[in-house]
Design a protein around this motif. Sequence first.
Motif, PDB file in Angstrom:
ATOM      1  N   GLN A 138       8.515  57.413  35.376  1.00 57.36           N
ATOM      2  CA  GLN A 138       8.540  58.219  34.167  1.00 57.36           C
ATOM      3  C   GLN A 138       8.312  57.292  32.975  1.00 57.36           C
ATOM      4  O   GLN A 138       7.527  57.527  32.148  1.00 57.36           O
ATOM      5  CB  GLN A 138       9.777  59.052  33.775  1.00 57.36           C
ATOM      6  N   ALA A 139       8.929  56.212  32.933  1.00 61.19           N
ATOM      7  CA  ALA A 139       8.660  55.212  31.888  1.00 61.19           C
ATOM      8  C   ALA A 139       7.296  54.702  31.633  1.00 61.19           C
ATOM      9  O   ALA A 139       6.683  54.690  30.897  1.00 61.19           O
ATOM     10  CB  ALA A 139       9.771  54.326  31.993  1.00 61.19           C
ATOM     11  N   VAL A 140       6.623  54.559  32.909  1.00 62.16           N
ATOM     12  CA  VAL A 140       5.414  53.878  32.927  1.00 62.16           C
ATOM     13  C   VAL A 140       4.587  55.208  32.569  1.00 62.16           C
ATOM     14  O   VAL A 140       3.575  54.822  31.792  1.00 62.16           O
ATOM     15  CB  VAL A 140       4.926  53.401  34.558  1.00 62.16           C
ATOM     16  N   GLN A 141       4.721  56.323  32.899  1.00 66.59           N
ATOM     17  CA  GLN A 141       3.858  57.351  32.374  1.00 66.59           C
ATOM     18  C   GLN A 141       3.795  57.605  30.997  1.00 66.59           C
ATOM     19  O   GLN A 141       2.905  57.853  30.278  1.00 66.59           O
ATOM     20  CB  GLN A 141       4.382  58.710  33.111  1.00 66.59           C
ATOM     21  N   ARG A 142       5.177  57.543  30.358  1.00 71.01           N
ATOM     22  CA  ARG A 142       5.072  57.558  28.949  1.00 71.01           C
ATOM     23  C   ARG A 142       4.460  56.334  28.255  1.00 71.01           C
ATOM     24  O   ARG A 142       4.110  56.509  27.065  1.00 71.01           O
ATOM     25  CB  ARG A 142       6.681  57.398  28.613  1.00 71.01           C
ATOM     26  N   ASN A 143       4.441  55.270  29.018  1.00 69.59           N
ATOM     27  CA  ASN A 143       3.935  54.179  28.312  1.00 69.59           C
ATOM     28  C   ASN A 143       2.309  53.929  28.556  1.00 69.59           C
ATOM     29  O   ASN A 143       1.798  53.002  28.247  1.00 69.59           O
ATOM     30  CB  ASN A 143       4.504  52.713  28.826  1.00 69.59           C
ATOM     31  N   SER A 144       1.674  55.186  29.267  1.00 68.36           N
ATOM     32  CA  SER A 144       0.517  54.743  29.588  1.00 68.36           C
ATOM     33  C   SER A 144      -0.502  54.833  28.305  1.00 68.36           C
ATOM     34  O   SER A 144      -1.670  54.129  28.794  1.00 68.36           O
ATOM     35  CB  SER A 144      -0.070  55.929  30.272  1.00 68.36           C
ATOM     36  N   MET A 145      -0.208  55.071  27.261  1.00 66.44           N
ATOM     37  CA  MET A 145      -1.037  54.675  26.113  1.00 66.44           C
ATOM     38  C   MET A 145      -1.118  53.380  25.605  1.00 66.44           C
ATOM     39  O   MET A 145      -1.985  52.902  25.214  1.00 66.44           O
ATOM     40  CB  MET A 145      -0.715  55.586  24.819  1.00 66.44           C
ATOM     41  N   ASN A 146       0.016  52.604  25.758  1.00 67.12           N
ATOM     42  CA  ASN A 146       0.291  51.287  25.285  1.00 67.12           C
ATOM     43  C   ASN A 146      -0.510  50.353  26.544  1.00 67.12           C
ATOM     44  O   ASN A 146      -1.159  49.370  26.476  1.00 67.12           O
ATOM     45  CB  ASN A 146       1.723  50.650  25.467  1.00 67.12           C
ATOM     46  N   ARG A 147      -0.404  50.690  27.855  1.00 69.21           N
ATOM     47  CA  ARG A 147      -0.577  49.788  28.901  1.00 69.21           C
ATOM     48  C   ARG A 147      -1.349  51.062  29.981  1.00 69.21           C
ATOM     49  O   ARG A 147      -0.695  51.444  31.083  1.00 69.21           O
ATOM     50  CB  ARG A 147       0.524  49.134  29.557  1.00 69.21           C
ATOM     51  N   PRO A 148      -2.601  51.452  29.990  1.00 62.50           N
ATOM     52  CA  PRO A 148      -3.293  52.384  30.734  1.00 62.50           C
ATOM     53  C   PRO A 148      -3.445  51.784  32.113  1.00 62.50           C
ATOM     54  O   PRO A 148      -3.525  50.565  32.134  1.00 62.50           O
ATOM     55  CB  PRO A 148      -4.517  52.811  29.923  1.00 62.50           C
ATOM     56  N   PRO A 149      -3.544  52.602  33.079  1.00 62.29           N
ATOM     57  CA  PRO A 149      -3.809  51.917  34.231  1.00 62.29           C
ATOM     58  C   PRO A 149      -5.390  51.559  34.383  1.00 62.29           C
ATOM     59  O   PRO A 149      -6.074  52.253  33.746  1.00 62.29           O
ATOM     60  CB  PRO A 149      -3.534  53.366  35.296  1.00 62.29           C
ATOM     61  N   THR A 150      -5.405  50.596  35.371  1.00 62.37           N
ATOM     62  CA  THR A 150      -6.857  50.134  35.290  1.00 62.37           C
ATOM     63  C   THR A 150      -7.530  51.002  36.415  1.00 62.37           C
ATOM     64  O   THR A 150      -6.788  51.618  37.335  1.00 62.37           O
ATOM     65  CB  THR A 150      -7.077  48.620  35.883  1.00 62.37           C
ATOM     66  N   GLN A 151      -8.900  50.895  36.899  1.00 61.69           N
ATOM     67  CA  GLN A 151      -9.539  51.465  37.768  1.00 61.69           C
ATOM     68  C   GLN A 151      -9.057  51.278  39.107  1.00 61.69           C
ATOM     69  O   GLN A 151      -8.992  52.234  40.009  1.00 61.69           O
ATOM     70  CB  GLN A 151     -11.039  51.252  38.002  1.00 61.69           C
ATOM     71  N   LYS A 152      -8.484  49.939  39.508  1.00 60.14           N
ATOM     72  CA  LYS A 152      -7.938  49.630  40.531  1.00 60.14           C
ATOM     73  C   LYS A 152      -6.780  50.193  40.962  1.00 60.14           C
ATOM     74  O   LYS A 152      -6.342  50.296  41.989  1.00 60.14           O
ATOM     75  CB  LYS A 152      -8.330  48.263  41.023  1.00 60.14           C
ATOM     76  N   ASP A 153      -5.847  50.678  39.840  1.00 58.93           N
ATOM     77  CA  ASP A 153      -4.669  51.083  39.723  1.00 58.93           C
ATOM     78  C   ASP A 153      -4.591  52.680  40.380  1.00 58.93           C
ATOM     79  O   ASP A 153      -3.780  53.096  40.653  1.00 58.93           O
ATOM     80  CB  ASP A 153      -3.848  51.133  38.936  1.00 58.93           C
ATOM     81  N   ILE A 154      -5.975  53.268  40.119  1.00 56.88           N
ATOM     82  CA  ILE A 154      -5.944  54.687  40.535  1.00 56.88           C
ATOM     83  C   ILE A 154      -6.194  54.713  41.924  1.00 56.88           C
ATOM     84  O   ILE A 154      -7.212  54.125  42.234  1.00 56.88           O
ATOM     85  CB  ILE A 154      -7.080  55.401  39.288  1.00 56.88           C
ATOM     86  N   THR A 155      -5.480  55.667  42.717  1.00 47.91           N
ATOM     87  CA  THR A 155      -5.903  55.676  43.935  1.00 47.91           C
ATOM     88  C   THR A 155      -6.390  57.313  44.262  1.00 47.91           C
ATOM     89  O   THR A 155      -6.170  58.368  43.604  1.00 47.91           O
ATOM     90  CB  THR A 155      -4.387  55.515  44.883  1.00 47.91           C
TER      91      THR A 155
END
Length: 155
Positions: A138-155
């Motif tokens: 949940q914290a990573v999702q809330r923080n996605s504006m500051n640290r968006p996932p990179t293309q290789k993070d998306i599965t």
Amino acid sequence: MNQSKITTTVGLNIGKIDISSVRLNFWDLGGQEELQSLWDKYYAESHAIIYIVDSSDRERLEESKEAFDRMISNEALLTVPLLLLANKQDLQGCLPLEEVKKLFSTSPALIGQRDCKADAVSALKGDGVHEGIDWLVQAVQRNSMNRPPTQKDIT
């Protein structure tokens, strides 16, 4: 399970956990002082930190705190969520969570405005582990504006 067979991380372990639609890729970095110089190589790609404290090893707590302060001071990690886990809470004589929190929260300027949580866990028994990981997702999702996932993070 015999606890004497559980050892500390030596070197680097890599793994992944799928939770709902989220994949957590993690690096379990060994805490030995000679390995800590390698830690910053992984920071730029990190979206969160899980820092695990051996709350039964009172003799090394100050050493762990120093490594913690160096890690969270790194510019690449300034905005990422932090989950501090006081492990081995199943052992008699371990430092209780409140004492670990008191020791590790002495540097509020280093912790900054990041999403932060401290929990008591027993990795051996699994106590508190799932709750911590759920909070982290949940914290990573809330923080996605500051640290968006990179293309290789998306599965």
